[in-house]
Design an enzyme around this catalytic site. Structure first.
Site, short mmCIF file in Angstrom:
data_model
loop_
_atom_site.label_atom_id
_atom_site.label_comp_id
_atom_site.label_asym_id
_atom_site.label_seq_id
_atom_site.Cartn_x
_atom_site.Cartn_y
_atom_site.Cartn_z
N CYS A 1 39.18 14.56 23.79
CA CYS A 1 39.87 15.83 23.93
C CYS A 1 38.98 16.91 24.51
CB CYS A 1 40.43 16.25 22.57
SG CYS A 1 41.44 14.94 21.85
N HIS B 1 39.92 25.87 21.79
CA HIS B 1 40.45 24.50 21.76
C HIS B 1 41.87 24.57 21.20
CE1 HIS B 1 40.40 20.22 21.91
NE2 HIS B 1 40.48 20.06 20.61
N GLU C 1 37.25 26.45 14.12
CA GLU C 1 36.99 27.16 15.37
C GLU C 1 36.71 28.64 15.14
OE1 GLU C 1 39.84 26.25 18.42
OE2 GLU C 1 38.44 27.01 19.92
N LYS D 1 47.56 25.95 24.51
CA LYS D 1 48.22 24.70 24.10
C LYS D 1 49.59 24.94 23.49
CE LYS D 1 44.21 21.63 23.58
NZ LYS D 1 43.02 22.48 23.76
N HIS E 1 48.88 19.42 23.91
CA HIS E 1 47.50 18.96 23.97
C HIS E 1 47.41 17.84 25.01
CE1 HIS E 1 43.52 17.86 23.24
NE2 HIS E 1 43.50 17.77 21.93
N PHE F 1 37.37 13.92 19.10
CA PHE F 1 37.12 12.87 18.13
C PHE F 1 35.63 12.49 18.17
CE2 PHE F 1 41.29 10.34 17.40
CZ PHE F 1 41.83 11.43 16.77
#
Lengths: 217, 387
Positions: free
Chosen positions: B147, B280, B291, B310, B315, B374
């Protein structure tokens, strides 16, 4: 320039069962590729010896072409035949290639850049990346190397497209910035055919298992 | 310097449409059409629709490569480039999992392995196919940064140029809408039921997306030699690892904070100079709290405004940080920060100025774009306005 401060590798043959050498409690979600990578990385880092630099300055660069394919095949098989609600969620990260480098970071406490490169020359690309990270000051030490592992489906597939007998292997160098106090240690790669050396590295992986297990379930 | 932009997204298959959608709040969320969602807990996704994906390569590449090639054509055209001597740095999460997802696993036995599809399913195939589609003659690097893959690719492009290994790099990220990814996020309890609401107290997860965004990154001299207009400067990159958990961010955001701090250091700018943060911002509580904790660490309690696009794009996995980099370049060009759409009310545990529901005109010299993946892999980039 970089100093090689450690090396470890394993090319165990397809009948080598990591589970026979390793208490997989806590490591169960790891794919075969991740497990082989852990064994070789433990040897390269001489785990549980102290890291060659502060954790935040230790990077991981992993090269692979196929590490995610077998987990993807298996994940998809369960999702389609048994239903999406019956897939084990802990198997999902293995489908994403960079999980393998992620596990290396978690297992050995490497908190610097965590990079995965893919391709037919990914192992070499990983060393190139590692040298760039050192040159640009993004890390002081890098665990860099490659891994390939195959289950039945991928092994058969590669044979069919004429890839011969695909070899499984994981191999890492630990590279350090020159002139930063790193000595040029002698290379001590594992003996390719020595199950004893491999088992020794597995002992090292077992030692970090406790640190992982509470969080990985 | 960044001299070309290309976008194929659920909210627009060209930069101008994408830009308008960001500022008007046009949403890419709809019922998934790629596959039957009957057995899933949610039915929504952000798919790229009504776009003809051209190909001149045989066998026809997978969807991830075709999305990236379409975005790459736009970026090369804007930069006034043919493919020669252009390097490729491309990030992806799922590679061409489309080939594997198209089989009936009941046929998967040692006797019926569709071998060609199998070896064409990996991330590396995306790199080969995009390079072939666009006739790129420079070296190709595939960065499987999940990601955060788009930022990894942009960072690699910056390093290639800095180290003199390449003059011009086409860099970005791509992913196709994946049933396997949809399944995985569903099983992790990460998919939203109705909408993606980053930073809102009532958010319930991410909406899976797809797409591609490619940018031309090149040396100042290469851009000047062609007379290409620099759109913005890619000024720095910072990478870090959480070494915490394979799918959950460190709740203190310490790894994320180190990535941002490293990117600022790499760009030679102070935290006070940053005017906007592209988050993000997946829409999961764990991400939002980590975050904002990271932002507090780097910027203090009153840091710059931060938003997540997003809410509109979903995403896009490997595409996500590429799309966000394009959004950042547009923000620097127009001095307008895109908002966090779908915002309802703040989560008291991670309260921050997230530019709720309305674009903000503001002076922007330096912006940061964050991406987290991840494995606890974090990648931040710094972009600067050109004079």
């Amino acid at each position: 320039m970089a100093a090689v401060v450690g090396a470890g590798w394993i090319a165990p043959g397809r009948d080598f069962d990591v589970a026979e050498h390793l208490d997989l409690r806590g490591l169960r979600p790891l794919s075969r590729a991740s497990r082989l990578a852990c064994v070789a990385a433990a040897a390269a880092l001489r785990h549980p010896a102290p890291l060659p630099a502060p954790p935040e300055r230790c990077a991981v660069v992993l090269g692979t072409r196929f590490a995610s394919i077998e987990p993807l095949v298996e994940f998809n098989r369960v999702a389609v035949t048994d239903g999406p609600g019956l897939v084990n969620p802990s198997s999902f990260p293995n489908v994403v290639v960079n999980a393998h480098a992620g596990y290396l970071g978690i297992l050995f406490g490497l908190k610097g850049p965590n990079v995965t490169v893919c391709g037919e020359t990914a192992g070499f690309d990983a060393f190139g990346h590692a040298l760039d990270l050192l040159e640009l000051g993004r890390a002081d030490a890098v665990l860099a190397g490659g891994v390939e592992a195959y289950g039945e489906t991928l092994y058969e597939g590669l044979r069919r497209v004429g890839a011969g007998e695909p070899d499984e292997a994981a191999a890492f160098l630990v590279l350090g910035r020159d002139g930063e106090g790193f000595g040029r240690a002698d290379l001590q790669p594992l003996d390719r055919d020595s199950a004893g050396a491999a088992a020794g590295a597995l002992d090292a992986v077992r030692a970090v298992e406790e640190a992982l297990s509470p969080r990985s379930r | 310097m960044i001299t070309g932009l290309g976008v194929v997204s659920p909210i627009g298959a060209d930069v101008e449409t994408f830009r308008t959608a960001l500022l008007c709040g046009k949403n890419g969320v709809a019922e998934v059409e790629s596959f039957d969602t009957e057995r899933f807990p949610t039915r929504i996704g952000c798919e790229v629709r009504d776009v003809a994906l051209e190909s001149s390569v045989e066998p026809r590449p997978g969807r991830a490569a075709l999305l990236a090639a379409a975005a790459g054509r736009q970026a090369l055209a804007q930069a006034g480039l043919q493919g020669q001597n252009v390097a490729l740095a491309i990030g992806t999460t799922m590679g061409e999992s489309c080939w594997l997802e198209a089989w009936d696993p009941a046929d998967v036995s040692a006797g019926s392995v569709p071998a060609e599809e199998l070896v064409r399913s990996g991330p590396d195939q995306v790199g080969r196919d995009v390079a072939d589609e666009l006739l790129l003659a420079g070296p190709t690097t595939v960065l499987a940064g999940a990601c955060a893959a788009g930022n990894y690719a942009l960072g690699h492009a910056l390093d290639l140029v800095r180290l003199g290994r390449a003059e011009t790099v086409l860099a970005g990220g791509t992913d196709a809408f994946s049933r396997v990814a949809f399944t995985g996020f569903a099983r992790l309890g990460g998919l939203a039921a109705e909408a993606c609401r980053p930073f809102s107290v009532d958010r319930d997860g991410l909406v899976l997306g797809e797409g591609a965004a490619m940018l031309v990154v090149e040396s100042e001299s290469a851009a000047a030699a062609r007379g290409a207009e620099p759109l913005a400067e890619l000024a720095g990159i910072g990478l870090s690892g959480d070494a915490f958990h394979i799918v959950s961010p460190d709740p203190h955001g310490s790894g994320a904070a180190r990535a941002t701090a490293a990117a600022l250091d790499d760009a030679g700018v102070e935290a006070e100079e940053v005017g906007y943060i592209s988050a993000h911002g997946t829409g999961t509580p764990a991400n939002d709290r980590a975050e904002v904790a990271a932002a507090r660490t780097v910027f203090g309690p009153n840091g710059p405004p931060m938003s997540s696009i997003k809410a509109l794009t979903g995403h896009g996995l490997g595409a996500a940080s590429g799309l966000e980099a394009v959004a950042c370049v547009l923000a620097l060009r127009e001095q307008i920060a895109p908002p966090t759409w779908n915002f309802t009310s703040a989560d008291p545990e991670c309260s921050w100025d997230v530019i709720p529901n309305e674009p903000r005109e503001t002076e922007l010299e330096v912006v940061v774009s964050n991406a987290y993946a991840f494995g606890g892999a974090n990648a931040s980039i710094v972009l600067r306005a050109t004079a």
